[in-house]
Design an enzyme around this catalytic site. Structure first.
Site, short mmCIF file in Angstrom:
data_model
loop_
_atom_site.label_atom_id
_atom_site.label_comp_id
_atom_site.label_asym_id
_atom_site.label_seq_id
_atom_site.Cartn_x
_atom_site.Cartn_y
_atom_site.Cartn_z
N ARG A 66 89.45 -25.50 35.15
CA ARG A 66 90.46 -24.77 35.91
C ARG A 66 90.19 -24.87 37.42
O ARG A 66 91.11 -24.90 38.22
CB ARG A 66 90.44 -23.30 35.47
N TYR A 67 88.92 -24.86 37.79
CA TYR A 67 88.51 -24.95 39.20
C TYR A 67 87.73 -26.25 39.36
O TYR A 67 87.04 -26.68 38.43
CB TYR A 67 87.58 -23.80 39.56
N ARG A 101 83.62 -26.31 38.44
CA ARG A 101 83.03 -25.71 37.24
C ARG A 101 83.96 -25.85 36.05
O ARG A 101 85.18 -25.92 36.20
CB ARG A 101 82.70 -24.23 37.47
N CYS A 145 82.08 -15.23 16.92
CA CYS A 145 81.34 -14.20 17.66
C CYS A 145 80.55 -13.35 16.68
O CYS A 145 80.92 -13.24 15.51
CB CYS A 145 82.31 -13.29 18.42
N CYS A 180 85.80 -8.01 19.25
CA CYS A 180 86.26 -6.91 20.09
C CYS A 180 87.78 -6.79 19.92
O CYS A 180 88.49 -7.80 19.94
CB CYS A 180 85.93 -7.21 21.55
N CYS A 200 89.98 -8.42 22.65
CA CYS A 200 89.56 -9.77 23.07
C CYS A 200 90.71 -10.59 23.65
O CYS A 200 91.78 -10.68 23.07
CB CYS A 200 88.98 -10.52 21.87
N ARG A 234 90.71 -13.76 23.91
CA ARG A 234 90.88 -15.01 23.16
C ARG A 234 91.02 -14.72 21.68
O ARG A 234 90.60 -15.50 20.83
CB ARG A 234 89.69 -15.96 23.41
N ASP A 246 93.35 -8.35 29.84
CA ASP A 246 94.34 -9.43 29.81
C ASP A 246 95.48 -9.09 28.85
O ASP A 246 95.38 -8.19 28.02
CB ASP A 246 93.65 -10.73 29.38
N ASP A 304 92.64 -12.00 35.84
CA ASP A 304 92.88 -13.41 35.52
C ASP A 304 94.39 -13.58 35.53
O ASP A 304 95.09 -13.02 34.66
CB ASP A 304 92.31 -13.76 34.14
N LYS A 335 91.28 -16.52 38.85
CA LYS A 335 90.95 -15.11 39.06
C LYS A 335 91.36 -14.66 40.45
O LYS A 335 91.26 -15.42 41.40
CB LYS A 335 89.45 -14.91 38.89
S1 SF4 Z 1 85.55 -10.48 23.91
FE1 SF4 Z 1 86.29 -11.96 22.38
S2 SF4 Z 1 85.08 -13.80 22.75
FE2 SF4 Z 1 83.97 -12.09 23.70
S3 SF4 Z 1 82.56 -11.34 22.10
FE3 SF4 Z 1 84.40 -10.09 21.99
S4 SF4 Z 1 85.61 -11.13 20.40
FE4 SF4 Z 1 84.10 -12.62 21.10
#
Ligand code: SF4
Length: 343
Positions: free
Chosen positions: A86-87, A90, A99, A103, A106, A108, A269, A306, A313
């Site tokens: 994206r940049y 990096r 994972c 979460c 999340c 993603r 997000d 983001d 960002k």
């Molecule tokens: S925020 Fe998403 S990518 Fe990060 S640990 Fe939690 S579930 Fe996994």
């Protein structure tokens, strides 16, 4: 106790009383709660800030019009599988989309989990490393995912050894939840595997509430720092978890006390089914403004949005200066306004 992965297991362990509606959530978004996280949850407390982050609710079935499958535009900046560029200087290297926990907020969530994008094949990893080697402007490689620390030390060592061989890469950075959610896995072998010979390794620890700093988590962070890894923080501003100045101040102090430099406080997000976690940007700015003066400069995070669509960002912390043409108004941490230069 085993990893909790199903609605039935949530009931069996007493984390929820009634699983109705949760089968539908589980069909869309992965569930994962480690024993270390279960130990942090206060049973019978409906508003527990740890449970809110990990225990699914039917609210996740509500998707609002502004939410999107790829909220930060990873896919539109992916030149080869597993790389996001994206940049200029990096890249993200997403070797794995699994994972240790899942979460509920999340960003993603459509890509991670058993039904997610999986782990790079050997050929895909070869192509990703070749891409990095072929782009001399890449100074930093950020291993994220998913959580790259779910990989075994042997697999991690393979990756860091290959990055060590690319002369223009100077910094290797990992983003992980592991020190908090599976601290016992942060052992000497893992710490050694994160280091790439001749490079500097940074690791961003994801934690959102001061109660995540269990004695075991603190010890894991200590092993990382003592092992030569520089730690920075990342947190997500979440309604019902850390949406008060007091909680954020305590969280940032916990990071500093454990040798983790506060780095990013993310505005949540626009991930599907997460509107119950989102604050307005104005609310976030007021909270961040409340941290100024209250806690040490060492403990101040940068409040980041983001920009949807993959535009990168933006620092959206409370604007403390306005004006121009050599004449500014600066706001102090109490809200008082001052001319600069002074009259
Ligand atoms: S925020 Fe998403 S990518 Fe990060 S640990 Fe939690 S579930 Fe996994």
């Amino acid at each position: 106790m085993m990893l909790i992965k199903t609605a039935d297991a949530l009931v069996a362990t007493g984390l929820v009383e009634d699983a109705s509606g949760l089968e539908a959530v589980a069909a869309k978004y992965a569930i994962g709660i480690t024993p270390a996280v279960v130990a942090l949850i206060e049973a019978g407390e409906p508003d527990d800030p740890i449970a809110r982050q990990f225990v699914p609710t039917a609210a996740e079935l509500v998707t609002t019009p502004e939410e999107r499958v790829d909220p930060i535009g990873d896919l539109s900046h992916s030149p080869v599988e597993g790389v996001v560029h994206r940049y200029p200087d990096r890249v993200l290297l997403k070797a794995v989309h699994v994972c240790p926990v899942y979460c509920r907020f999340c960003f993603r969530r459509e890509m991670v989990g058993p039904q997610g994008l999986g782990t790079l094949t050997a050929a895909e990893l070869d192509a990703a490393i070749a891409y990095i080697a072929g782009h001399t402007e890449i100074w930093e490689v950020i291993l994220t995912g998913g959580d790259p620390l779910v990989l075994s030390p042997r697999r991690l060592r393979e990756i860091t050894a290959r990055l060590a061989g690319i002369s223009h890469v100077k910094i290797v950075r990992f983003h992980t939840r592991l020190p908090v959610v599976e601290p016992q896995r942060v052992d000497e072998a893992l710490v050694e595997a994160l280091k790439a010979s001749g490079k500097t390794t940074y690791l961003a620890v994801h934690a959102n509430h001061p109660r995540e700093f269990s004695p075991e988590a603190k010890a894991a962070m200590g092993r990382l720092v003592d092992g030569g890894i520089v730690l920075v923080s990342q947190s997500v501003l979440l309604r019902g978890v850390n949406d008060s100045v007091e909680t954020l101040a305590e969280l940032m102090r916990c990071f500093v006390e454990n040798r983790v430099k506060p780095y990013y406080l993310h505005h949540p997000d626009l991930a599907p089914g997460t509107s119950h976690f989102r604050l307005s940007i104005e609310e976030g700015q007021a909270l961040v403004a409340g941290l100024r003066g209250r806690i040490s400069g060492l403990a101040q995070p940068t409040y980041i949005l983001d920009i949807p669509g993959g535009h990168g960002k933006a620092d959206i912390g409370a604007a403390e200066i306005s004006g121009g043409d050599g004449c500014f108004t600066v706001r102090d941490y109490r809200g008082g306004e001052h001319r600069y230069p002074p009259e």
